[in-house]
Design an enzyme around this catalytic site. Structure first.
Site, PDB file in Angstrom:
ATOM      1  N   ASN A 159      26.680 -24.014 -21.036  1.00  0.00           N
ATOM      2  CA  ASN A 159      25.289 -23.801 -20.646  1.00  0.00           C
ATOM      3  C   ASN A 159      25.240 -22.498 -19.858  1.00  0.00           C
ATOM      4  O   ASN A 159      25.551 -22.456 -18.665  1.00  0.00           O
ATOM      5  CB  ASN A 159      24.804 -24.968 -19.786  1.00  0.00           C
ATOM      6  CG  ASN A 159      23.326 -24.862 -19.438  1.00  0.00           C
ATOM      7  OD1 ASN A 159      22.712 -23.802 -19.572  1.00  0.00           O
ATOM      8  ND2 ASN A 159      22.745 -25.959 -18.979  1.00  0.00           N
ATOM      9  N   ASP A 182      15.220 -19.919 -28.311  1.00  0.00           N
ATOM     10  CA  ASP A 182      14.143 -20.901 -28.329  1.00  0.00           C
ATOM     11  C   ASP A 182      12.912 -20.299 -27.644  1.00  0.00           C
ATOM     12  O   ASP A 182      12.990 -19.876 -26.481  1.00  0.00           O
ATOM     13  CB  ASP A 182      14.590 -22.159 -27.576  1.00  0.00           C
ATOM     14  CG  ASP A 182      13.664 -23.337 -27.813  1.00  0.00           C
ATOM     15  OD1 ASP A 182      12.469 -23.104 -28.052  1.00  0.00           O
ATOM     16  OD2 ASP A 182      14.138 -24.485 -27.749  1.00  0.00           O
ATOM     17  N   GLU A 259      19.295 -17.600 -38.371  1.00  0.00           N
ATOM     18  CA  GLU A 259      17.851 -17.511 -38.147  1.00  0.00           C
ATOM     19  C   GLU A 259      17.283 -16.235 -38.755  1.00  0.00           C
ATOM     20  O   GLU A 259      16.182 -16.234 -39.313  1.00  0.00           O
ATOM     21  CB  GLU A 259      17.549 -17.550 -36.639  1.00  0.00           C
ATOM     22  CG  GLU A 259      17.663 -18.921 -36.025  1.00  0.00           C
ATOM     23  CD  GLU A 259      16.633 -19.901 -36.569  1.00  0.00           C
ATOM     24  OE1 GLU A 259      15.499 -19.478 -36.827  1.00  0.00           O
ATOM     25  OE2 GLU A 259      16.976 -21.084 -36.763  1.00  0.00           O
TER      26      GLU A 259
END
Length: 283
Positions: A159, A182, A259
């Site tokens: 993280n 995101d 993506e």
């Protein structure tokens, strides 16, 4: 009579078979699927070093482990029952490039031959996705007969919003990639965006002067947000578009991420912005 295996059981069976076969075949994404979003504020039961010096990178980059490694454990102190913990193995190089939220590892794999003498690390918070990238790298290494390619890339479940300085010392990195992060469209979710005033200070801490933050997204609002926050930070300056387009990594970033390929198929836009880490002012 038992019914057919559910999707979770099929994933477990597939990955167990992969391990037993030694990851000789390229992993299949459908057996590593996971939700696209992960809450960066949740406790994901992650392990991380208390400081960069405690991180053992040898399992991620075994080809770069220094030759002279002492495997003997330090002598047990008198009156103790167990020997002291072994120090981490040293590498001949340090990790210099980080792909934050590396997804399925497309950028890492594409950049590996472009930067063969540089160690590149993908950091991904989703457990299934990070495991896919790790298995993908293992398979690529096995398929390379000379065992020279793809030795310089690795993937770590982490993280970065919480623990980036635990892994990298000050001014260690030369490049940070933030590709199609995101968007967190809702205003109350903006605090979870990977570019923010606070996080930009952490990027400035781990980047060496002259290092670059690469950003790309297909969401114009997010692009403006990242540009606004990085331009406002005193440690960064935006790189002119002419210099940006001359950077070989930009084209790779545009075309090789999963993506990016999806956006290309849908004929969507791609917004790119690069920012250089400036020298700190004198005291």
């Amino acid at each position: 009579m038992p019914g057919p295996s559910n999707k979770k059981q099929k994933r477990l069976d597939y990955r167990q078979a992969q391990k037993e076969d030694g990851i000789t075949n390229m992993p299949k994404k459908k057996f590593y699927r996971q939700r696209a979003h992960a809450n960066p504020f949740s406790d994901h039961r992650l392990t991380y070093p208390t400081r960069p010096e405690d991180m053992d990178w040898s399992t991620f980059f075994p080809a770069f482990v220094a030759d002279a490694q002492l495997d003997q454990r330090p002598d047990t102190a008198e009156g103790t029952e167990s020997p002291a913990k072994l120090p981490p193995k040293k590498l001949t190089k340090e990790v210099e490039v980080v792909d934050i939220g590396c997804g399925f590892g497309g950028l890492l794999v594409a950049l590996s031959p472009v930067m063969p003498d540089t160690l590149l690390l993908g950091m991904e918070i989703r457990s299934q996705v990070s495991e896919f990238v790790q298995d993908r790298i293992k398979a690529l290494r096995i398929k390379d007969p000379g065992q020279k390619q793809f030795q310089n890339i690795g993937c770590l479940r982490a993280n970065t919003m919480k623990f980036l300085p635990n892994f990298f010392r000050k001014a260690q990195l030369s490049k940070i990639f933030i590709c199609f992060p995101d968007p967190h469209f809702k205003q109350r979710k903006h605090k979870a965006r990977i570019v923010s005033t606070t996080l930009n200070s952490e990027y400035a801490y781990v980047l060496k002067p002259g290092g670059i933050v690469y950003t790309i997204t297909d969401v114009e609002d997010l692009h403006k947000w990242m540009v606004q926050h990085l331009e406002a930070h005193p440690s960064f300056e935006r790189i002119p578009e002419e210099e940006q387009e001359a950077d070989a990594c930009v084209q790779v970033m545009r075309t090789e991420t999963e993506e990016g390929k999806k956006v290309e198929r849908n004929k969507g836009p791609k917004f790119v912005a690069l920012f250089r880490r400036m020298e700190d002012p004198p005291w």
